[in-house]
Design a protein around this motif. Structure first.
Motif, PDB file in Angstrom:
ATOM      1  N   PRO A   4       0.649  -1.169   0.315  1.00 31.84           N
ATOM      2  CA  PRO A   4       0.105  -0.108   0.328  1.00 31.84           C
ATOM      3  C   PRO A   4       0.595   1.220   0.029  1.00 31.84           C
ATOM      4  O   PRO A   4       0.514   2.502  -1.036  1.00 31.84           O
ATOM      5  N   LEU A   5       1.840   0.718   0.768  1.00 29.40           N
ATOM      6  CA  LEU A   5       2.551   2.260   1.114  1.00 29.40           C
ATOM      7  C   LEU A   5       3.352   3.028  -0.348  1.00 29.40           C
ATOM      8  O   LEU A   5       3.478   4.313  -1.287  1.00 29.40           O
ATOM      9  N   ALA A   6       3.374   2.025  -1.159  1.00 29.15           N
ATOM     10  CA  ALA A   6       4.437   2.136  -3.073  1.00 29.15           C
ATOM     11  C   ALA A   6       3.265   2.747  -3.434  1.00 29.15           C
ATOM     12  O   ALA A   6       3.798   3.215  -4.262  1.00 29.15           O
ATOM     13  N   TYR A   7       2.509   2.080  -3.166  1.00 29.12           N
ATOM     14  CA  TYR A   7       1.264   2.769  -4.613  1.00 29.12           C
ATOM     15  C   TYR A   7       0.885   3.789  -4.088  1.00 29.12           C
ATOM     16  O   TYR A   7       1.020   4.576  -4.768  1.00 29.12           O
ATOM     17  N   PHE A   8       0.640   3.705  -2.969  1.00 25.67           N
ATOM     18  CA  PHE A   8       0.085   5.292  -2.868  1.00 25.67           C
ATOM     19  C   PHE A   8       1.108   6.718  -2.592  1.00 25.67           C
ATOM     20  O   PHE A   8       1.450   7.758  -3.450  1.00 25.67           O
ATOM     21  N   VAL A   9       2.039   5.867  -2.568  1.00 26.95           N
ATOM     22  CA  VAL A   9       3.129   7.510  -2.836  1.00 26.95           C
ATOM     23  C   VAL A   9       3.667   6.849  -4.659  1.00 26.95           C
ATOM     24  O   VAL A   9       3.327   8.676  -5.432  1.00 26.95           O
ATOM     25  N   GLU A  10       3.124   6.099  -5.258  1.00 29.19           N
ATOM     26  CA  GLU A  10       3.459   6.411  -6.900  1.00 29.19           C
ATOM     27  C   GLU A  10       2.386   7.743  -7.762  1.00 29.19           C
ATOM     28  O   GLU A  10       2.135   8.649  -8.271  1.00 29.19           O
ATOM     29  N   GLN A  11       1.140   6.311  -7.185  1.00 32.87           N
ATOM     30  CA  GLN A  11      -0.536   7.651  -7.233  1.00 32.87           C
ATOM     31  C   GLN A  11       0.056   9.013  -7.294  1.00 32.87           C
ATOM     32  O   GLN A  11      -0.165   9.856  -8.382  1.00 32.87           O
ATOM     33  N   CYS A  12       0.065   9.087  -6.176  1.00 34.62           N
ATOM     34  CA  CYS A  12       0.156  10.164  -5.725  1.00 34.62           C
ATOM     35  C   CYS A  12       0.993  11.431  -6.167  1.00 34.62           C
ATOM     36  O   CYS A  12       0.101  12.247  -6.413  1.00 34.62           O
ATOM     37  N   HIS A  13       2.116  11.039  -6.079  1.00 36.35           N
ATOM     38  CA  HIS A  13       3.010  11.915  -7.076  1.00 36.35           C
ATOM     39  C   HIS A  13       2.393  11.431  -8.554  1.00 36.35           C
ATOM     40  O   HIS A  13       2.649  12.917  -9.063  1.00 36.35           O
ATOM     41  N   GLN A  14       2.072  10.809  -9.460  1.00 37.76           N
ATOM     42  CA  GLN A  14       1.711  11.038 -10.660  1.00 37.76           C
ATOM     43  C   GLN A  14       0.671  12.312 -10.353  1.00 37.76           C
ATOM     44  O   GLN A  14       0.393  12.217 -11.350  1.00 37.76           O
ATOM     45  N   ASN A  15      -0.105  11.992  -9.332  1.00 38.81           N
ATOM     46  CA  ASN A  15      -1.444  12.994  -9.073  1.00 38.81           C
ATOM     47  C   ASN A  15      -1.158  14.261  -8.839  1.00 38.81           C
ATOM     48  O   ASN A  15      -1.659  15.495  -8.457  1.00 38.81           O
ATOM     49  N   GLY A  16      -0.120  14.739  -8.377  1.00 38.65           N
ATOM     50  CA  GLY A  16       0.749  15.891  -7.833  1.00 38.65           C
ATOM     51  C   GLY A  16      -0.132  16.086  -6.730  1.00 38.65           C
ATOM     52  O   GLY A  16       0.148  17.147  -5.978  1.00 38.65           O
ATOM     53  N   LEU A  17       0.147  14.681  -6.003  1.00 38.44           N
ATOM     54  CA  LEU A  17      -0.041  14.856  -4.361  1.00 38.44           C
ATOM     55  C   LEU A  17       1.180  15.019  -3.616  1.00 38.44           C
ATOM     56  O   LEU A  17       2.278  13.899  -4.152  1.00 38.44           O
ATOM     57  N   GLN A  18       1.531  14.652  -2.554  1.00 40.96           N
ATOM     58  CA  GLN A  18       2.179  14.568  -1.108  1.00 40.96           C
ATOM     59  C   GLN A  18       1.937  13.206  -0.597  1.00 40.96           C
ATOM     60  O   GLN A  18       0.756  13.243  -0.379  1.00 40.96           O
ATOM     61  N   LEU A  19       2.964  12.772  -0.290  1.00 39.79           N
ATOM     62  CA  LEU A  19       2.348  11.563   0.241  1.00 39.79           C
ATOM     63  C   LEU A  19       3.171  11.468   1.455  1.00 39.79           C
ATOM     64  O   LEU A  19       4.349  11.341   1.140  1.00 39.79           O
ATOM     65  N   HIS A  20       2.895  11.493   2.966  1.00 41.97           N
ATOM     66  CA  HIS A  20       3.339  10.927   3.918  1.00 41.97           C
ATOM     67  C   HIS A  20       2.700  10.300   4.539  1.00 41.97           C
ATOM     68  O   HIS A  20       2.112   9.845   4.966  1.00 41.97           O
TER      69      HIS A  20
END
Length: 322
Positions: free
Chosen positions: A108-124
């Motif tokens: 989940p963390l890897a997926y959220f990081v990748e998708q957030c960055h692709q959508n212009g979002l930060q992931l903390h």
């Protein structure tokens, strides 16, 4: 997504310099995504990899629609991991059994990081550092039995406290606990392109926390156990702040005290405020310069949120002068 369990927060970061992500001091508009009890993500244990991805995509899309620019994903809800770790067990919230990988080893963390960055979002990456179990047990032995056989806390058994709520907690006052937690965040920072590390929630389970042996062994420089406890949390927060900055990331923390101090109570009475909603920061020194704005929009009407923040900010500034 459970609307009542997601709190929108606005973070106005001050005095953070030298970090590219906040170079323009743009307000950070984020959402907490709670995983404990399967509140927000995942909706239940045992989902397929595709279902886990679909639920993550829906959360990310909602964040974009709401005009947010960051997601704070709870990756360590109870001494476990919603990411691939060499030391921390997979969370039972994913597979239904602690230590068992989710379907197709979905991360989940890897997926959220990748998708957030692709959508212009930060992931903390949001961690709850000390709690280990959330199911009330009748005895310490029953609580220990809830941990998988490979759980690293088993090697720290002398550092575990069985609290009156029936749950197990790591003892914040033990140096080996602090080092253990720093190794947890170091692994995340090395393996995942997160934008920051985030701590939230109270730390000590309550004022009757059974840490007398720890205070006796390590609290000789303090007159009161409460001062020793605050210093223990201070040390962790300070170390995490330094560690995150060394990786070029930020560290954000909103830590309310479960045991309300007389200072907080007096301030609340004077200003007719609910002191349970006053942000009571543990950390001191230079970190105290970074006052964080947190508006819980599910709890506060729009016409009072700003006023309450200003009142709380003034309170935090008074703490700096003490």
């Amino acid at each position: 997504m459970n609307h009542k369990s997601i709190f929108l927060c606005l973070f106005l970061l001050l005095a953070l310099t030298g970090l590219p992500v906040f170079a323009a001091q743009e307000p950070l508009r984020g959402v907490w995504v709670s995983t404990v009890y399967n509140l927000d993500y995942p909706s239940k244990a045992g989902l397929s990899a595709q279902a886990l991805a679909d639920e993550a995509d829906a959360i990310i899309e909602n964040a974009k629609v709401w005009g947010l620019n960051a997601i704070f994903l709870q990756v360590r809800p109870s001494g476990d991991a919603l990411y691939a770790s060499e030391t921390q067990p997979w969370s039972a919230l994913l597979s239904g059994r602690q230590g068992q990988a989710p379907a197709e080893s979905f991360d989940p963390l890897a997926y959220f990081v990748e998708q957030c960055h692709q959508n212009g979002l930060q992931l903390h990456a949001w961690l709850n550092p000390y709690r280990l179990t959330r199911t009330a047990a009748a005895t310490r032995e029953e609580a220990l039995a809830l941990l998988c056989d490979s759980h690293p806390a088993r090697a720290l058994e002398d550092c575990l406290v069985f609290y009156s709520d029936g749950c197990l907690y790591l003892d914040p006052g033990r140096p080996e606990v602090r080092q253990h937690l720093l190794s947890v965040t170091e692994e995340i920072l090395q393996n995942y392109d997160v934008d920051g590390i985030h701590l939230d929630d109270y730390f000590y389970a309550g004022p009757d926390f059974a840490d007398e042996a720890t205070v006796a062994a390590f609290g000789g420089d303090f007159l009161w156990a409460s001062d020793f406890r605050r210093d223990a949390v201070n040390q962790l927060v300070s170390a995490l702040h330094t560690q995150a900055n060394e990786h070029g990331k930020v560290f954000i923390s909103g830590i309310p005290g479960i045991g309300k101090s007389e200072l907080v109570k007096a301030y609340a009475k004077q200003h007719k405020a609910d002191y349970t909603n006053i942000v009571h920061l543990y950390y001191t020194g230079s970190l105290h310069e970074d006052i964080t704005r947190m508006d819980f929009v599910d709890d506060l009407p729009d016409d009072t949120a700003g006023a309450r923040y200003e009142r709380h900010a003034r309170f935090l500034r008074t703490l700096k002068e003490i």
